[in-house]
Design a protein around this motif. Structure first.
Motif, PDB file in Angstrom:
ATOM      1  N   GLY A  42      -0.184  69.479 -25.997  1.00  0.00           N
ATOM      2  CA  GLY A  42      -0.196  69.776 -24.563  1.00  0.00           C
ATOM      3  C   GLY A  42       0.423  71.116 -24.240  1.00  0.00           C
ATOM      4  O   GLY A  42       0.221  72.100 -24.942  1.00  0.00           O
TER       5      GLY A  42
ATOM      6  N   TYR B 126      -4.040  64.433 -17.577  1.00  0.00           N
ATOM      7  CA  TYR B 126      -4.071  65.167 -16.301  1.00  0.00           C
ATOM      8  C   TYR B 126      -5.509  65.277 -15.797  1.00  0.00           C
ATOM      9  O   TYR B 126      -5.778  65.208 -14.602  1.00  0.00           O
ATOM     10  N   ARG B 127      -6.423  65.438 -16.751  1.00  0.00           N
ATOM     11  CA  ARG B 127      -7.842  65.501 -16.379  1.00  0.00           C
ATOM     12  C   ARG B 127      -8.291  64.167 -15.777  1.00  0.00           C
ATOM     13  O   ARG B 127      -9.092  64.126 -14.853  1.00  0.00           O
TER      14      ARG B 127
ATOM     15  N   ARG C  39      -5.368  81.273 -15.704  1.00  0.00           N
ATOM     16  CA  ARG C  39      -4.847  79.936 -16.025  1.00  0.00           C
ATOM     17  C   ARG C  39      -3.508  80.047 -16.756  1.00  0.00           C
ATOM     18  O   ARG C  39      -2.576  79.306 -16.481  1.00  0.00           O
TER      19      ARG C  39
END
Ligand code: DC
Length: 234
Positions: A132, A41-42, A183
């Motif tokens: 994850g 995702y980064r 977050r």
């Protein structure tokens, strides 16, 4: 054999997952690889930054991600052939990550990629430790080896400050704690693949635990599950 490690930001998941793959390789006499799904995702967020996308136009990032080559090999992440494993760990990328992680099209692409990586490793006779937020719930729901690694927000803030200090960065405890809580909240309420503890996962709370103790707890749990399954199938 797939082992999933899910949990919130800063719980020590990556370090635990990396060491776990090494430890299982020696304990189970089978090579285990480690998959850092956050880095995928980064990579998408980095792609958006580098190409100056309009973040309010999700289709721009989706098109870029679909034409890019995101690859995983030996615990490293590659974007169009470039090893970006370390380059994606910046504040800039973290600041834009939600545009990749909250995008259903990008998530679908990454889930497919993660399953393809697992399939390739299985064909090569390798096990996988996949780390994850959605590995046990969405990506590999059928594996019997699921773990949810967490720690209190305060403990995670202290660890994050420690990591920042190692990189020569400074930070304020309250600010870091606030961003961790924010977050967590965003990860838990997003529509696509919110952070959920898999019902059948073993929960490991790492407050006051060393990395090695957390790894050992998981190794023992995996060994016990394997022994039980072998005795049932006999
Ligand atoms: O683990 P990390 O900090 O590198 O993850 C980066 C971001 O990606 C974080 O906001 C959570 C998200 N992520 C996700 O949504 N699904 C995953 N399987 C892994 C990470």
């Amino acid at each position: 054999m797939i082992i999933t490690i899910d949990g919130p930001a800063g719980a020590g998941k990556s370090t635990v997952a990396k060491r776990l793959a090494k430890q299982l390789t020696s304990v189970l006499f089978q090579p285990f690889e480690y998959l850092d799904t956050g880095s995928m995702y980064r990579a998408a967020a980095l792609l958006g930054l580098r190409n100056g996308v309009d973040w309010n136009e999700p289709a721009q990032l989706e098109t870029l991600a679909q034409t890019a080559k995101i690859e995983i090999d030996a615990g490293r992440t590659f974007l169009n052939g470039e090893d970006i494993t370390d380059a994606v760990r910046t504040k800039e990328v973290t600041g834009k990550i939600r545009y990749a992680a909250d995008n259903p099209v990008i998530r679908r692409q990454m889930v497919e990629l993660q399953r393809a990586v697992a399939k390739r490793y299985a064909e090569e006779g390798k096990g996988l430790v996949s780390e994850g937020r959605d590995q046990g719930t969405v990506v590999f729901p059928d594996t019997p080896f699921k773990f949810f690694v967490s720690a209190s927000p305060e403990e995670r803030a202290r660890r994050r400050l420690g990591e920042m200090a190692q990189r020569g960065e400074t930070g304020d405890f309250d600010e870091v704690l606030k961003s961790i809580n924010e977050r967590d909240y965003r990860d838990s309420v997003r529509e696509v693949a919110p952070l959920r503890e898999p019902k059948d996962a073993r929960r490991i709370i790492t407050d006051g635990m060393t990395i090695d103790e957390a790894v050992e707890t998981i190794v023992q749990s995996v060994s016990m599950t394997l022994t039980l399954r072998q005795s049932v199938s006999r």
